[in-house]
Design a protein around this motif. Structure first.
Motif, PDB file in Angstrom:
ATOM      1  N   GLY A  84       2.450 -15.606  31.853  1.00 28.46           N
ATOM      2  CA  GLY A  84       2.502 -14.691  32.982  1.00 28.46           C
ATOM      3  C   GLY A  84       1.487 -13.588  32.792  1.00 28.46           C
ATOM      4  N   TYR A  85       1.397 -12.726  33.774  1.00 29.67           N
ATOM      5  CA  TYR A  85       0.398 -11.655  33.740  1.00 29.67           C
ATOM      6  C   TYR A  85       1.012 -10.366  34.271  1.00 29.67           C
ATOM      7  N   VAL A  86       0.366  -9.258  33.971  1.00 28.89           N
ATOM      8  CA  VAL A  86       0.777  -7.968  34.498  1.00 28.89           C
ATOM      9  C   VAL A  86      -0.430  -7.285  35.118  1.00 28.89           C
ATOM     10  N   LEU A  87      -0.161  -6.316  35.987  1.00 32.00           N
ATOM     11  CA  LEU A  87      -1.217  -5.531  36.612  1.00 32.00           C
ATOM     12  C   LEU A  87      -1.037  -4.067  36.249  1.00 32.00           C
ATOM     13  N   GLY A  88      -2.145  -3.356  36.102  1.00 33.14           N
ATOM     14  CA  GLY A  88      -2.140  -1.917  35.901  1.00 33.14           C
ATOM     15  C   GLY A  88      -2.983  -1.257  36.967  1.00 33.14           C
ATOM     16  N   LEU A  89      -2.372  -0.372  37.776  1.00 30.70           N
ATOM     17  CA  LEU A  89      -3.064   0.289  38.877  1.00 30.70           C
ATOM     18  C   LEU A  89      -3.224   1.775  38.592  1.00 30.70           C
ATOM     19  N   ASP A  90      -4.369   2.302  38.954  1.00 27.80           N
ATOM     20  CA  ASP A  90      -4.630   3.740  38.908  1.00 27.80           C
ATOM     21  C   ASP A  90      -4.985   4.176  40.322  1.00 27.80           C
ATOM     22  N   VAL A  91      -4.045   4.802  41.000  1.00 26.84           N
ATOM     23  CA  VAL A  91      -4.246   5.232  42.386  1.00 26.84           C
ATOM     24  C   VAL A  91      -4.512   6.731  42.383  1.00 26.84           C
ATOM     25  N   GLY A  92      -5.763   7.080  42.585  1.00 26.35           N
ATOM     26  CA  GLY A  92      -6.138   8.482  42.639  1.00 26.35           C
ATOM     27  C   GLY A  92      -6.298   8.957  44.065  1.00 26.35           C
ATOM     28  N   GLY A 151       2.368  -1.986  36.885  1.00 26.56           N
ATOM     29  CA  GLY A 151       2.564  -0.554  36.696  1.00 26.56           C
ATOM     30  C   GLY A 151       1.531   0.188  37.523  1.00 26.56           C
ATOM     31  N   MET A 152       1.891   1.351  38.029  1.00 28.62           N
ATOM     32  CA  MET A 152       0.968   2.117  38.870  1.00 28.62           C
ATOM     33  C   MET A 152       1.021   3.589  38.506  1.00 28.62           C
ATOM     34  N   GLY A 153      -0.130   4.161  38.211  1.00 26.67           N
ATOM     35  CA  GLY A 153      -0.227   5.585  37.946  1.00 26.67           C
ATOM     36  C   GLY A 153      -0.742   6.321  39.161  1.00 26.67           C
ATOM     37  N   LEU A 201       0.326   6.896  27.182  1.00 26.51           N
ATOM     38  CA  LEU A 201       0.700   5.566  26.709  1.00 26.51           C
ATOM     39  C   LEU A 201      -0.530   4.777  26.289  1.00 26.51           C
ATOM     40  N   ALA A 202      -1.590   4.874  27.084  1.00 26.23           N
ATOM     41  CA  ALA A 202      -2.812   4.125  26.789  1.00 26.23           C
ATOM     42  C   ALA A 202      -3.442   4.581  25.486  1.00 26.23           C
ATOM     43  N   GLU A 203      -3.526   5.887  25.290  1.00 25.66           N
ATOM     44  CA  GLU A 203      -4.166   6.401  24.072  1.00 25.66           C
ATOM     45  C   GLU A 203      -3.377   6.022  22.825  1.00 25.66           C
ATOM     46  N   ARG A 204      -2.058   6.052  22.933  1.00 21.58           N
ATOM     47  CA  ARG A 204      -1.247   5.693  21.761  1.00 21.58           C
ATOM     48  C   ARG A 204      -1.314   4.196  21.486  1.00 21.58           C
ATOM     49  N   LEU A 374      -8.649   4.332  31.376  1.00 23.30           N
ATOM     50  CA  LEU A 374      -7.587   5.051  30.679  1.00 23.30           C
ATOM     51  C   LEU A 374      -6.233   4.905  31.378  1.00 23.30           C
ATOM     52  N   VAL A 375      -6.144   5.318  32.629  1.00 20.51           N
ATOM     53  CA  VAL A 375      -4.859   5.271  33.335  1.00 20.51           C
ATOM     54  C   VAL A 375      -4.405   3.837  33.614  1.00 20.51           C
ATOM     55  N   PRO A 376      -5.283   2.941  34.131  1.00 15.51           N
ATOM     56  CA  PRO A 376      -4.796   1.572  34.353  1.00 15.51           C
ATOM     57  C   PRO A 376      -4.400   0.851  33.068  1.00 15.51           C
ATOM     58  N   THR A 377      -4.995   1.217  31.938  1.00 12.92           N
ATOM     59  CA  THR A 377      -4.560   0.639  30.664  1.00 12.92           C
ATOM     60  C   THR A 377      -3.145   1.089  30.341  1.00 12.92           C
ATOM     61  N   GLY A 378      -2.840   2.355  30.590  1.00 11.61           N
ATOM     62  CA  GLY A 378      -1.468   2.828  30.404  1.00 11.61           C
ATOM     63  C   GLY A 378      -0.500   2.151  31.353  1.00 11.61           C
ATOM     64  N   ALA A 379      -0.970   1.853  32.566  1.00 16.11           N
ATOM     65  CA  ALA A 379      -0.121   1.149  33.532  1.00 16.11           C
ATOM     66  C   ALA A 379       0.150  -0.278  33.079  1.00 16.11           C
ATOM     67  N   VAL A 380      -0.850  -0.907  32.468  1.00 18.84           N
ATOM     68  CA  VAL A 380      -0.642  -2.236  31.877  1.00 18.84           C
ATOM     69  C   VAL A 380       0.414  -2.168  30.785  1.00 18.84           C
ATOM     70  N   ARG A 381       0.334  -1.137  29.939  1.00 16.71           N
ATOM     71  CA  ARG A 381       1.310  -0.977  28.860  1.00 16.71           C
ATOM     72  C   ARG A 381       2.718  -0.776  29.420  1.00 16.71           C
ATOM     73  N   LEU A 382       2.835   0.004  30.490  1.00 17.66           N
ATOM     74  CA  LEU A 382       4.129   0.228  31.135  1.00 17.66           C
ATOM     75  C   LEU A 382       4.703  -1.089  31.634  1.00 17.66           C
TER      76      LEU A 382
END
Length: 400
Positions: A84-92, A151-153, A201-204, A374-382
């Protein structure tokens, strides 16, 4: 009903989770490796692995034969990261970025799109986001049915329930109803979180703060916002407000939430309005007084005294922000991220020196190397955290 009736099923799920945990932490393992790691019997380990293979979460891989070895080599098992797959979104405010990743967190595709000028109406923004999601899926070569979670930031305060906190001026730009839309139309959950918290989350996970238990990440582009990790836990507060920067209005020498990029742009433009005719003017050109943050940093690097003074002012101001975060949350490391992260490296020496005036034991200060991801990577982690928690209740695409 007798609670003991569920005991075999609960035990089976516990065994499945134990083996899955080991499989996810190693490239491949043998039955003996799993026995040593879990304490389960060989018969149980093999039965669990066969069950996971049938479910689609594991696969058997070739086992190398040692020199002179006779008989059948030991079976080896590995987690099926492509189940399966996941998505990470950064909505600015101006753009949306989407990353698609497999269950090992490897990015397999992505997309970026801009919203209509001045943000656009709610329906316009929804269309841009969904189109960017479809473009990321196409780029990754996967279907919507392969996605297990997204996940969406967003650049707004988010409650613990994943909703845009009420009372924010920016709420209409981010409260787009996408959680319900993706759930009904696509069949997978969309988890919403504040962008600065996802940056933490992404940085850690994959940044300069990898593995750090006490970490703060400050998004410092247009507006300041921070995500705080304390003892390995992402902090939220009663309504998701932990790490918010609204109180900067009360801090002498700061006064608002303006970020590094905005300050450089405003102060550089003001210098041009006042008749500055140095390197900033050369880079901007004669026909406008609007200076970009990038050009102000370039002018400072070239030695323009006005641009250098602007960076000194920004560094002094940011040092007060860092002192506030350090005093409240006591992190070992503060990471500066966002649109200006690469340029912010030039500010580090002055910020560190200034911070020593306010904090007895200053934390380490670093700049994020994750850039726009940075943010979409954290959304992937979420999203991955959700999948790992609910793995046994999800159905991989190959079994649908």
């Amino acid at each position: 009903m007798d609670a003991s009736a569920n005991t075999p099923q609960l035990l089976r799920r516990a065994n499945l989770r134990a083996v899955l945990h080991v499989l996810r932490s190693a490239p491949s393992v043998t039955g003996t490796d799993l026995i040593d790691a879990t304490g389960l019997t060989r018969a149980t380990v093999i039965a669990v692995c066969d069950d996971l293979i049938a479910r689609g979460w594991a696969r058997e891989t070739d086992s190398p034969r040692a020199g002179g070895q006779k008989g059948r080599p030991a079976r080896r098992f590995q987690f099926n990261e492509s189940a399966g797959y996941v998505l990470g979104l950064d909505v600015g405010i101006a753009t949306v970025r989407v990353l698609a990743a497999d269950l090992a967190g490897a990015v397999v595709g992505g997309a970026e799109a801009r919203f209509p000028r001045h943000g656009g109406q709610r329906e316009d923004r929804r269309r841009v986001v969904t189109a960017a999601v479809d473009a990321a899926l196409e780029d990754a070569g996967i279907t919507s049915s392969a996605v297990l979670c997204a996940g969406m930031g967003i650049a707004a305060q988010v409650t613990g329930a994943g909703r845009v906190a009420p009372g924010q001026d920016v709420a209409p730009m981010f409260d787009l109803g996408l959680t319900q839309e993706f759930s009904k139309a696509r069949g997978w959950p969309l988890l919403v979180e504040n962008d600065a918290k996802l940056a933490a989350l992404a940085e850690r996970w994959r940044g300069v703060g990898a593995g750090e238990e006490n970490l703060a990440v400050i998004l410092a582009g247009e507006r300041l916002g921070s995500g705080i990790i304390e003892s390995g836990r992402l902090l939220h507060g009663a309504s998701g407000g932990t790490g918010g920067m609204g109180a900067l209005d009360l801090v002498d020498g700061v006064g608002n939430e303006d970020g590094i990029a905005k300050l450089a742009r405003l102060w550089g433009s003001a210098a041009l309005e006042d008749g500055h005719n140095g390197r900033i003017r050369e880079l901007v050109g004669p026909n406008t007084n609007r200076a970009s943050a990038r050009l102000v940093f370039e002018a400072a690097e070239a030695g323009d005294p006005v641009a250098v003074e602007i960076l000194v002012r920004i560094a002094a101001r940011m040092a007060r922000v860092l002192a506030l975060v350090s005093s409240f949350f006591d992190p070992r490391l503060i990471v500066i991220g966002g649109a200006v992260a690469a340029s912010a490296t030039a500010l580090l020496p002055a910020m560190r020196q200034e911070l020593e005036r306010y904090v007895v034991q200053p934390p380490r200060i670093a700049v994020s190397g994750l850039g726009k991801t940075l943010v979409p990577t954290g959304a992937v982690r979420l999203a991955l955290d959700y999948v790992e928690t609910h793995l046994l209740d999800l159905v991989p695409e190959l079994r649908r």
